[in-house]
Scaffold this motif. Structure first.
Motif, short mmCIF file in Angstrom:
data_model
loop_
_atom_site.label_atom_id
_atom_site.label_comp_id
_atom_site.label_asym_id
_atom_site.label_seq_id
_atom_site.Cartn_x
_atom_site.Cartn_y
_atom_site.Cartn_z
N GLY A 201 76.59 -1.98 69.62
CA GLY A 201 78.01 -2.05 69.59
C GLY A 201 78.41 -2.27 68.07
O GLY A 201 79.69 -2.81 68.21
N SER A 202 77.72 -1.92 67.27
CA SER A 202 78.43 -2.08 66.10
C SER A 202 79.59 -0.87 66.02
O SER A 202 79.21 0.37 66.44
CB SER A 202 77.35 -1.72 64.70
OG SER A 202 76.45 -2.55 64.68
N THR A 203 80.52 -1.09 65.39
CA THR A 203 81.82 -0.23 65.29
C THR A 203 81.61 0.64 64.06
O THR A 203 82.28 1.52 63.94
CB THR A 203 83.06 -0.81 65.32
OG1 THR A 203 83.21 -1.78 64.35
CG2 THR A 203 83.10 -1.58 66.48
N HIS A 204 80.72 0.03 62.82
CA HIS A 204 80.81 0.51 61.66
C HIS A 204 79.37 0.14 61.16
O HIS A 204 78.90 -0.99 61.42
CB HIS A 204 81.70 0.26 60.60
CG HIS A 204 83.27 0.62 61.13
ND1 HIS A 204 83.94 0.07 61.94
CD2 HIS A 204 83.98 1.74 60.68
CE1 HIS A 204 85.23 0.58 62.12
NE2 HIS A 204 85.09 1.69 61.45
N ILE A 205 78.67 1.15 60.37
CA ILE A 205 77.63 0.84 59.66
C ILE A 205 77.65 0.93 58.16
O ILE A 205 78.49 1.96 57.93
CB ILE A 205 76.23 1.45 60.01
CG1 ILE A 205 76.54 2.95 60.09
CG2 ILE A 205 75.87 1.12 61.61
CD1 ILE A 205 75.28 4.15 60.26
N VAL A 206 76.77 0.11 57.34
CA VAL A 206 76.97 0.07 55.88
C VAL A 206 75.65 0.38 55.62
O VAL A 206 74.70 -0.36 55.89
CB VAL A 206 77.38 -1.24 55.24
CG1 VAL A 206 77.34 -1.02 53.64
CG2 VAL A 206 78.84 -1.72 55.95
N VAL A 207 75.53 1.67 54.75
CA VAL A 207 74.24 1.99 54.11
C VAL A 207 74.16 2.29 52.79
O VAL A 207 75.14 2.93 52.15
CB VAL A 207 73.55 3.33 54.84
CG1 VAL A 207 72.09 3.64 54.65
CG2 VAL A 207 74.00 3.20 56.52
N GLY A 208 73.08 1.62 52.22
CA GLY A 208 73.20 1.82 50.58
C GLY A 208 71.92 2.57 50.10
O GLY A 208 72.14 3.72 50.11
N ARG A 209 70.82 2.04 49.73
CA ARG A 209 69.69 2.62 49.09
C ARG A 209 69.11 3.75 49.93
O ARG A 209 68.93 4.58 49.13
CB ARG A 209 68.58 1.44 48.96
CG ARG A 209 69.24 0.59 47.62
CD ARG A 209 68.33 -0.71 47.52
NE ARG A 209 69.03 -1.65 48.77
CZ ARG A 209 68.31 -2.94 48.93
NH1 ARG A 209 67.57 -3.31 47.95
NH2 ARG A 209 68.51 -3.48 49.82
N PRO A 210 69.17 3.72 51.19
CA PRO A 210 68.61 4.99 51.97
C PRO A 210 69.39 6.18 51.45
O PRO A 210 68.92 7.28 51.47
CB PRO A 210 68.75 4.68 53.37
CG PRO A 210 68.63 3.07 53.41
CD PRO A 210 69.29 2.49 52.29
N ILE A 211 70.65 6.07 50.89
CA ILE A 211 71.31 7.00 50.39
C ILE A 211 71.37 7.36 49.05
O ILE A 211 70.80 8.21 48.47
CB ILE A 211 72.87 7.10 50.80
CG1 ILE A 211 72.78 7.20 52.52
CG2 ILE A 211 73.62 8.20 50.37
CD1 ILE A 211 74.13 7.06 53.29
N THR A 212 71.78 6.21 48.44
CA THR A 212 71.94 6.21 46.96
C THR A 212 70.47 6.35 45.90
O THR A 212 70.91 6.79 45.17
CB THR A 212 72.58 4.78 46.46
OG1 THR A 212 71.77 3.80 46.79
CG2 THR A 212 74.16 4.71 47.03
N GLN A 213 69.70 5.79 46.73
CA GLN A 213 68.38 6.18 46.00
C GLN A 213 67.26 6.97 46.47
O GLN A 213 66.34 7.18 46.10
CB GLN A 213 67.53 4.77 45.94
CG GLN A 213 68.15 3.31 45.79
CD GLN A 213 68.38 3.36 44.26
OE1 GLN A 213 67.78 3.81 43.40
NE2 GLN A 213 69.81 3.09 43.96
N SER A 214 67.88 7.92 47.40
CA SER A 214 67.10 9.11 47.89
C SER A 214 67.10 10.32 46.82
O SER A 214 67.86 10.16 46.08
CB SER A 214 67.99 9.53 49.11
OG SER A 214 67.52 10.63 49.39
N ASP A 215 66.10 11.01 46.81
CA ASP A 215 66.04 12.13 45.96
C ASP A 215 66.77 13.22 46.31
O ASP A 215 67.51 14.12 45.62
CB ASP A 215 64.60 12.96 46.33
CG ASP A 215 63.45 11.84 45.64
OD1 ASP A 215 63.57 10.93 44.95
OD2 ASP A 215 62.22 11.89 46.24
N ASP A 216 67.31 13.09 47.71
CA ASP A 216 68.51 14.10 48.19
C ASP A 216 69.60 13.40 48.75
O ASP A 216 69.43 13.25 49.85
CB ASP A 216 67.69 15.10 48.96
CG ASP A 216 68.80 16.25 49.11
OD1 ASP A 216 70.10 16.19 49.22
OD2 ASP A 216 68.34 17.45 49.75
N PRO A 217 70.42 12.82 48.27
CA PRO A 217 71.63 11.72 48.62
C PRO A 217 72.24 12.34 49.91
O PRO A 217 72.47 11.82 51.07
CB PRO A 217 72.45 11.19 47.55
CG PRO A 217 71.37 11.55 46.40
CD PRO A 217 70.61 12.58 46.81
#
Ligand code: C5P
Length: 230
Positions: A201-217
């Motif tokens: 039931g989350s209406t929005h998710i917040v994602v940081g390091r799995p994207i910003t620290q990825s080798d291929d964001p």
């Protein structure tokens, strides 16, 4: 407001932010927090907005009602998409925050932080002296936020179902603590995948390091976006 995963831009300078945003050729929904805002200020917000991105300005205001209301009058002029306060500031503080925001802005959504996901039940009982479960404490703060007229809360995805049951599907549940299957937990404890967050039931998710620290964001973002939207 875009129905996209909100990318937490936890970078220390506008140069790093721009380098990151240059990788993408599509409109994003990004979160700018205190680390970046205290360094770069309103100009950064204007520049990110002018590139067509939605902005969640995550400053978690918490002070006496008058001060928060006046601060919100200022933030209202930035025309961001989402702002927040701490529910622990109380109903009156939340009402004045909303009033301050609405003085100059009819569109920005406003949500409240309930219990930080870094707060453990031990801290709740022994430091805050709140003798309930985390879930009950979160539901209590979320109910106050709704009564004050706010649009929703920041919470753990594991609390989204409870809040939907009590406060409705339209009450926003913006949830960090998201990790795609198989990625590093970092310092997050109570995590779910993007698709689990949607189911809960989350209406929005917040994602940081799995994207910003990825080798291929860009690739990491696309995978998270697909699993969130599926
Ligand atoms: O890198 P990660 O995906 O853990 O980033 C989550 C983002 O959400 C960070 O900007 C963090 O400050 C924020 N946040 C959180 N838990 C909260 C509130 C905000 O992780 N309760």
């Amino acid at each position: 407001m875009k129905d996209l995963p909100i990318i937490a831009l936890d970078f220390e300078s506008k140069e790093k932010v721009n380098q990151f945003l240059d990788l993408f050729d599509e409109p994003l929904f990004v979160k700018i927090g205190m680390e970046l805002f205290y360094q770069e200020g309103p100009d950064l917000i204007k520049s990110v907005k002018s590139r067509g991105h939605d902005v969640f300005l995550d400053l978690k205001l918490h002070d006496i009602p008058h001060t928060v209301g006046k601060a919100m009058e200022g933030l209202a002029k930035l025309n961001v998409d989402l702002v927040n306060v701490h529910a622990a500031g109380g109903t009156l503080m939340m009402m004045q925050a909303l009033q301050g925001l609405r003085k100059y802005n009819k569109n920005t959504k406003i949500i409240a932080v309930t219990q930080l996901t870094s707060t453990t039940e031990d801290m709740l009982h022994n430091e805050q002296n709140i003798q309930t479960s985390i879930e009950d404490a979160v539901l209590n703060y979320a109910s106050l936020a709704k009564q004050a007229g706010l649009d929703g809360v920041v919470c753990s995805p594991l609390e989204s179902q409870l809040l939907t049951n009590h406060l409705g599907v339209d009450f926003m549940k913006v949830t960090p603590g998201i990790r795609p299957q198989g990625s590093a937990k970092d310092d997050q404890h109570r995590i779910t995948t993007p698709e689990q967050a949607r189911q809960l039931g989350s209406t929005h998710i917040v994602v940081g390091r799995p994207i910003t620290q990825s080798d291929d964001p860009v690739k990491s973002y696309q995978i998270i976006k697909e699993s969130w939207l599926s």
